[in-house]
Design a protein around this motif. Structure first.
Motif, PDB file in Angstrom:
ATOM      1  N   ALA A 137      -6.462  14.533   6.159  1.00 45.60           N
ATOM      2  CA  ALA A 137      -6.417  15.845   6.729  1.00 45.60           C
ATOM      3  C   ALA A 137      -6.408  16.178   5.703  1.00 45.60           C
ATOM      4  O   ALA A 137      -6.973  17.018   5.551  1.00 45.60           O
ATOM      5  CB  ALA A 137      -5.033  15.645   7.527  1.00 45.60           C
ATOM      6  N   GLN A 138      -5.800  15.834   4.634  1.00 42.64           N
ATOM      7  CA  GLN A 138      -5.846  16.740   3.036  1.00 42.64           C
ATOM      8  C   GLN A 138      -7.495  16.689   2.588  1.00 42.64           C
ATOM      9  O   GLN A 138      -7.605  17.631   2.547  1.00 42.64           O
ATOM     10  CB  GLN A 138      -4.583  15.916   2.120  1.00 42.64           C
ATOM     11  CG  GLN A 138      -4.983  16.676   1.061  1.00 42.64           C
ATOM     12  CD  GLN A 138      -6.164  16.285  -0.673  1.00 42.64           C
ATOM     13  OE1 GLN A 138      -6.184  15.144  -0.418  1.00 42.64           O
ATOM     14  NE2 GLN A 138      -6.405  17.268  -0.909  1.00 42.64           N
ATOM     15  N   TYR A 141      -9.322  19.130   4.956  1.00 42.38           N
ATOM     16  CA  TYR A 141      -9.091  19.907   4.204  1.00 42.38           C
ATOM     17  C   TYR A 141      -9.472  21.253   2.831  1.00 42.38           C
ATOM     18  O   TYR A 141     -10.217  22.218   3.163  1.00 42.38           O
ATOM     19  CB  TYR A 141      -7.468  20.768   4.892  1.00 42.38           C
ATOM     20  CG  TYR A 141      -6.917  22.201   4.133  1.00 42.38           C
ATOM     21  CD1 TYR A 141      -6.502  23.279   5.189  1.00 42.38           C
ATOM     22  CD2 TYR A 141      -6.468  22.462   3.041  1.00 42.38           C
ATOM     23  CE1 TYR A 141      -6.016  24.248   4.785  1.00 42.38           C
ATOM     24  CE2 TYR A 141      -6.555  24.044   2.483  1.00 42.38           C
ATOM     25  CZ  TYR A 141      -6.034  24.801   3.549  1.00 42.38           C
ATOM     26  OH  TYR A 141      -5.345  25.714   3.509  1.00 42.38           O
ATOM     27  N   HIS A 142      -9.355  20.227   1.692  1.00 41.96           N
ATOM     28  CA  HIS A 142      -9.950  20.256   1.136  1.00 41.96           C
ATOM     29  C   HIS A 142     -11.674  20.300   0.746  1.00 41.96           C
ATOM     30  O   HIS A 142     -11.713  22.014   0.469  1.00 41.96           O
ATOM     31  CB  HIS A 142      -9.565  19.735   0.009  1.00 41.96           C
ATOM     32  CG  HIS A 142     -10.386  19.819  -1.592  1.00 41.96           C
ATOM     33  ND1 HIS A 142     -10.631  18.663  -2.256  1.00 41.96           N
ATOM     34  CD2 HIS A 142     -11.114  21.036  -2.139  1.00 41.96           C
ATOM     35  CE1 HIS A 142     -10.204  19.231  -3.466  1.00 41.96           C
ATOM     36  NE2 HIS A 142     -10.426  20.673  -3.104  1.00 41.96           N
ATOM     37  N   ASN A 145     -12.003  24.466   2.779  1.00 35.61           N
ATOM     38  CA  ASN A 145     -12.224  25.645   2.014  1.00 35.61           C
ATOM     39  C   ASN A 145     -12.133  25.536   0.775  1.00 35.61           C
ATOM     40  O   ASN A 145     -11.754  25.904  -0.045  1.00 35.61           O
ATOM     41  CB  ASN A 145     -10.634  25.495   2.222  1.00 35.61           C
ATOM     42  CG  ASN A 145      -9.861  25.629   2.847  1.00 35.61           C
ATOM     43  OD1 ASN A 145      -9.696  26.934   4.286  1.00 35.61           O
ATOM     44  ND2 ASN A 145      -9.680  24.605   4.195  1.00 35.61           N
ATOM     45  N   ARG A 155     -17.475  26.017   7.072  1.00 36.33           N
ATOM     46  CA  ARG A 155     -16.695  25.375   6.689  1.00 36.33           C
ATOM     47  C   ARG A 155     -16.430  24.095   7.445  1.00 36.33           C
ATOM     48  O   ARG A 155     -15.590  22.954   7.275  1.00 36.33           O
ATOM     49  CB  ARG A 155     -15.606  26.481   6.972  1.00 36.33           C
ATOM     50  CG  ARG A 155     -15.212  27.365   5.705  1.00 36.33           C
ATOM     51  CD  ARG A 155     -13.882  27.606   5.426  1.00 36.33           C
ATOM     52  NE  ARG A 155     -13.216  28.444   6.584  1.00 36.33           N
ATOM     53  CZ  ARG A 155     -13.941  30.233   6.565  1.00 36.33           C
ATOM     54  NH1 ARG A 155     -14.539  30.514   5.904  1.00 36.33           N
ATOM     55  NH2 ARG A 155     -13.544  30.444   7.977  1.00 36.33           N
ATOM     56  N   TYR A 159     -15.218  20.006   7.326  1.00 39.14           N
ATOM     57  CA  TYR A 159     -15.032  19.436   7.826  1.00 39.14           C
ATOM     58  C   TYR A 159     -14.626  18.316   8.471  1.00 39.14           C
ATOM     59  O   TYR A 159     -13.804  16.629   8.510  1.00 39.14           O
ATOM     60  CB  TYR A 159     -13.635  20.931   8.692  1.00 39.14           C
ATOM     61  CG  TYR A 159     -12.135  19.692   9.051  1.00 39.14           C
ATOM     62  CD1 TYR A 159     -11.382  20.215   7.742  1.00 39.14           C
ATOM     63  CD2 TYR A 159     -12.064  18.953   9.786  1.00 39.14           C
ATOM     64  CE1 TYR A 159     -10.207  19.430   8.752  1.00 39.14           C
ATOM     65  CE2 TYR A 159     -10.372  19.091  10.190  1.00 39.14           C
ATOM     66  CZ  TYR A 159      -9.648  18.634   9.705  1.00 39.14           C
ATOM     67  OH  TYR A 159      -7.976  18.561  10.093  1.00 39.14           O
ATOM     68  N   TRP A 163     -13.753  14.449   7.074  1.00 42.93           N
ATOM     69  CA  TRP A 163     -12.802  13.575   8.440  1.00 42.93           C
ATOM     70  C   TRP A 163     -13.575  12.576   8.716  1.00 42.93           C
ATOM     71  O   TRP A 163     -12.574  11.370   9.287  1.00 42.93           O
ATOM     72  CB  TRP A 163     -12.952  14.434   9.920  1.00 42.93           C
ATOM     73  CG  TRP A 163     -11.738  14.047  10.218  1.00 42.93           C
ATOM     74  CD1 TRP A 163     -11.595  13.141  11.145  1.00 42.93           C
ATOM     75  CD2 TRP A 163     -10.175  14.148  10.489  1.00 42.93           C
ATOM     76  NE1 TRP A 163     -10.522  12.614  12.876  1.00 42.93           N
ATOM     77  CE2 TRP A 163      -9.904  13.422  11.462  1.00 42.93           C
ATOM     78  CE3 TRP A 163      -8.842  14.798   9.699  1.00 42.93           C
ATOM     79  CZ2 TRP A 163      -8.710  12.869  12.248  1.00 42.93           C
ATOM     80  CZ3 TRP A 163      -8.211  14.615  10.172  1.00 42.93           C
ATOM     81  CH2 TRP A 163      -7.465  13.867  11.286  1.00 42.93           C
ATOM     82  N   ASP A 199      -2.774  22.452   2.175  1.00 46.09           N
ATOM     83  CA  ASP A 199      -3.074  23.703   2.834  1.00 46.09           C
ATOM     84  C   ASP A 199      -0.654  23.865   2.991  1.00 46.09           C
ATOM     85  O   ASP A 199      -0.439  23.046   2.921  1.00 46.09           O
ATOM     86  CB  ASP A 199      -2.182  22.893   4.584  1.00 46.09           C
ATOM     87  CG  ASP A 199      -2.419  24.361   5.706  1.00 46.09           C
ATOM     88  OD1 ASP A 199      -1.663  25.442   5.483  1.00 46.09           O
ATOM     89  OD2 ASP A 199      -3.204  23.594   7.143  1.00 46.09           O
TER      90      ASP A 199
END
Length: 255
Positions: A137-138, A141-142, A145, A155, A159, A163, A199
């Motif tokens: 998940a991190q 997110y990275h 963004n 984006r 993502y 994933w 996040d």
């Protein structure tokens, strides 16, 4: 003063830097490195800063055996952190003083496991720039963004790709929150308000929910992943997560 020492890790001596204050030692911080290779000479300004405050700081070279983009054994790395803690307790100039385990970034997953593994060796767990979610998940997110100027569609594509790729990693679903909840020593979380890699709002909420009796998280204004501030401090947070945190969170800010 900096001493170049050898710390037994996995039964073999590993290079390490021990930063010592000029006067009495008030306590010791054992530093757990973030992602990628980490040398004994990494983060010299951090070690020197702790030493100037009367706190010894031990930074051990990271063992990279079996560590790749898709293969990482956080349990073994946690045992490495435990070895460093045992060594710190064995030194006459450091024994009988408080010891903190500080995990930076990816080191947050490792240090949380180490704290649960050997809580008797630490008096405090410090999590710096720790996402408090799974690595998959991190990472997603990275990547989503990484470019603030990109479109929402781009984006979402980044993502999804991140994933999918992290679904192949053997550590992608590592969840240390149950361990974090059970750690018997105080825990401190510090994150940069403008850190684009995590996040910030989620990390804050997860910490408050699972460690309700610890101090509120420190959201370091005008700083990113390395918690280093550039430019004048008094200005509004720029990232959406940080703005949300500033609106709704009473946690203290470092000014």
């Amino acid at each position: 003063m900096v001493l170049e020492v050898a710390v037994p890790v996995r039964g073999e001596p590993r290079p390490a830097s021990l930063y010592l204050p000029d006067g009495d030692v008030a306590g010791t911080i054992v530093f757990v490195q973030g992602s990628g290779p980490g040398t004994a000479g990494g983060f010299p300004s951090l070690g020197a800063r702790f030493a100037s405050l009367g706190i010894a700081c031990l930074i051990v070279e990271k063992v990279m055996d079996g560590y790749t983009k898709l293969r990482r054994d956080y349990d073994t790395l946690a045992c490495d952190a435990r070895d460093a803690l045992v060594w710190a307790h064995s030194r006459p100039d450091l024994e009988r003083r408080p010891v903190a385990l500080l995990g930076f970034s990816e080191g947050g997953w490792v240090s949380t496991k180490a704290a649960a593994l050997a809580p008797e060796l630490i008096d405090l767990l410090v999590l710096c720039s720790s996402p408090l979610t799974t690595p998959r998940a991190q990472t997603a997110y990275h990547q989503a963004n990484a470019d603030p100027g990109s479109s929402r569609t781009m984006r979402r594509i980044r993502y999804g790709l991140a994933w999918a790729i992290m679904s192949l990693a053997d550590y992608g679903d590592c969840d240390v929150i149950p361990l974090l909840r059970s750690v018997p020593v105080p825990v401190v979380l510090a994150v940069g308000a403008d850190d684009p890699t995590i996040d910030v709002g989620l990390a804050r909420d997860v910490f408050v929910r699972n460690r309700p009796h610890d101090p509120a998280p420190f959201i370091v204004s005008e700083s990113g992943h390395h918690l280093m501030r550039n430019g004048p401090p008094p200005s509004p947070p720029s990232s959406p997560a940080a703005r949300s945190c500033a609106r709704t969170d009473p946690c203290p800010r470092l000014r």
